[in-house]
Design a protein around this motif. Sequence first.
Motif, PDB file in Angstrom:
ATOM      1  N   ARG A   1      -8.948   4.163  -2.603  1.00 22.92           N
ATOM      2  CA  ARG A   1      -7.750   4.339  -3.412  1.00 22.92           C
ATOM      3  C   ARG A   1      -7.186   2.993  -3.867  1.00 22.92           C
ATOM      4  O   ARG A   1      -6.713   2.843  -4.988  1.00 22.92           O
TER       5      ARG A   1
ATOM      6  N   ARG B   1       1.462   4.103  -3.067  1.00 25.63           N
ATOM      7  CA  ARG B   1       1.029   5.443  -2.652  1.00 25.63           C
ATOM      8  C   ARG B   1      -0.453   5.465  -2.288  1.00 25.63           C
ATOM      9  O   ARG B   1      -1.130   6.496  -2.453  1.00 25.63           O
TER      10      ARG B   1
ATOM     11  N   ARG C   1       3.106   6.020 -10.443  1.00 29.51           N
ATOM     12  CA  ARG C   1       2.755   6.556  -9.119  1.00 29.51           C
ATOM     13  C   ARG C   1       4.006   6.937  -8.329  1.00 29.51           C
ATOM     14  O   ARG C   1       3.935   7.161  -7.115  1.00 29.51           O
ATOM     15  N   SER C   2       5.161   6.989  -9.023  1.00 29.38           N
ATOM     16  CA  SER C   2       6.426   7.389  -8.390  1.00 29.38           C
ATOM     17  C   SER C   2       6.722   6.553  -7.149  1.00 29.38           C
ATOM     18  O   SER C   2       7.144   7.071  -6.100  1.00 29.38           O
ATOM     19  N   ALA C   3       6.496   5.265  -7.268  1.00 28.87           N
ATOM     20  CA  ALA C   3       6.732   4.358  -6.146  1.00 28.87           C
ATOM     21  C   ALA C   3       8.224   4.174  -5.907  1.00 28.87           C
ATOM     22  O   ALA C   3       9.016   4.184  -6.855  1.00 28.87           O
TER      23      ALA C   3
ATOM     24  N   ASP D   1       0.828  -1.209   0.000  1.00 28.22           N
ATOM     25  CA  ASP D   1       0.000   0.000   0.000  1.00 28.22           C
ATOM     26  C   ASP D   1       0.860   1.257   0.000  1.00 28.22           C
ATOM     27  O   ASP D   1       0.544   2.255  -0.651  1.00 28.22           O
ATOM     28  N   TYR D   2       1.967   1.193   0.738  1.00 26.87           N
ATOM     29  CA  TYR D   2       2.876   2.335   0.760  1.00 26.87           C
ATOM     30  C   TYR D   2       3.570   2.486  -0.593  1.00 26.87           C
ATOM     31  O   TYR D   2       3.684   3.605  -1.127  1.00 26.87           O
TER      32      TYR D   2
ATOM     33  N   GLY E   1       0.106   7.553   3.019  1.00 27.36           N
ATOM     34  CA  GLY E   1       1.417   8.080   3.396  1.00 27.36           C
ATOM     35  C   GLY E   1       1.445   8.358   4.883  1.00 27.36           C
ATOM     36  O   GLY E   1       0.691   7.788   5.665  1.00 27.36           O
TER      37      GLY E   1
END
Length: 640
Positions: A472, A196, A546-548, A192-193, A199
């Motif tokens: 989400r 994103r 998602r810029s993970a 999940d982190y 946070g």
Amino acid sequence: MSFRVLQICIYPRHTAYGRRDISFNSEGLSIITGVSRRGKSTIVAILDYLMASRSCGIPRGVVRDSVSHVGGLFERPDGVRMTVVRPVPQEGHSGSQEIHFQTGTGLQLPAAAIDGRWNIESAKERISEFAGIEAMPLLQRDNEDEDSFSAANIRHAVPFLFQPQDVIASRVVSFPGLEDFFYKRHVLDALDYFLRVFGRDLLSARRELRQLEAEQRAATRMMAETRRLGADGYERGQQLLADAIATGMSPDGRADSLNDIRSLLRAALATELNYDTLTSASETRFAVEAEREARAEYHSLRHQISVAEAESRYAGAHKSVVAGGIEKINLRSLLPRKPANEACPLCGSSELHADDLTLALDAAATALGREQSVPERLHSESTERIAGLRERERRALTRLRAAERSLRALFTYLSEQRSVVDELRHRERLRGHIEAYLLATTNVAEPDTEHAARILQRIAELTGLLRGIDDRRRGVQETVEKLATAIAAELGVEFEDPTRVDLNNLMLQVKAGARWVSLAEFGSGANWVSYHVACTLALAHVFATRSAPVPRFVVFDQPSQAWFPPELSERGAELPAKSDDRMAVERLYSVLAERAALSGAPQIIVLDHARIAKPWFTSRVVEDWHQQGAALVPSDWIIG
């Protein structure tokens, strides 16, 4: 931010040779092709090892015998690079605890192997930091309180980077390494982190919710224990003690009173639990043997009581016989008076004198009187012995019942529990019951209903706040599903149904009618490979968009195996130019090349035995190991 892999290298054990480099395209598709047993799959093991794995998956044989260290060069989008060098573990060791780690701009791999100055845990933190993984307490720790969490790290992103050859064509395994329950749970906690979904703003709320839910469960247990204790505290204590003995929290002990039970239960709480041996065969045999010994002792005492009662009855009968003989002798007072001629008063015989008869009868009465004391003593001793044996029988029966309860509890526990975590939860619940029992038997108090109401209200508030996480997550799930379905269609899967990675359990699934089913319900290795490729690429694309903080590369090992078996490559054979299998392999690589060329796409590395003599394929080949002597480890290293 994350990173891509620019280069890996191996360092020779013999210093006469220089390092061996393998470079990859920083963007797009990179292909290493070659026949079997040339070291292609070892690339996966090297990259995994460089990502701070505790164990080394590099196979024993040529590579371990010839290579002293492995290294990797990685780069972030901002141009900052990272070099990692690790020694290949020595014989008898699963991995090395030392790593050389360095970050900076313009870095290159060292020309010669460097001894590591970082330990495995420090390096793991540094690599995680380089990838952009924040030190956030996301992962519930093993064997600890529910409110105890540790930070996610680079190892929780590794399953999404590799599709080894035994996984990519599997219908039951989706991602490597997830067969370990606790590791899979941590990967899911971190997912999940990584995606994103939440946070720092929602992390504290989620932790508070878990703590409050744990407190609510504890309060519920406390109230239930209080109600149960109102009925029969002693019996409840015996049940808890039997459970504690069965689960290894307490040794078998005698408990004749409530204080004894409380003392043993307090000792059980202080015992450090070892759930790895909780359901061992030796413990089961011990419980069975304890019950057998208790039963044998009880039946032995029952037999002793029967013998003692028989002896008592015999002594009583003997006493009656003696008493009857004395009574008969005492009847001589009824005899006629002694005649004048001193003949026998009964028969009148002159051969037996009356005085002699009287003396004989007196002697017999005296002897019988002495004999009478023996059965009286035996009867008294038997009665006393029987009383003692009955007391021992009562205690033995108590121990037998406790052993039976322990055995029943153990067997019930063993049959109901199906995994280590279930055993752990069972013992933690038992600890909670014991704590509540000890507290309740010390001071039974009315539950704090106002505090309970405040907890419920706060739980409702936090649940509403965190409900957005589910929304989400569903949105991300739908995105992954659309991408995976589209890529699977491009690969030409047999079924046109939607495809997805279930983000709740990391299983690859296909929608069959109204329900989602696993790949185990579908046939064909071609389908399994295609679904693995489609879902892995879809998830990697979502990570990128998602810029993970997940590395921006994926590695596929032997994706053509469903159509082009390695045996053909080893014999130098090629698939017919217009065969369906040849077209399927070309379609696979065409999709990989197109997907890797998209903006923001992950770097794709393929290790395979297939070779396609077309420019669009050969232009992406970074290593070709089909020729004699071409391999990961140079042939002169082996000869030398």
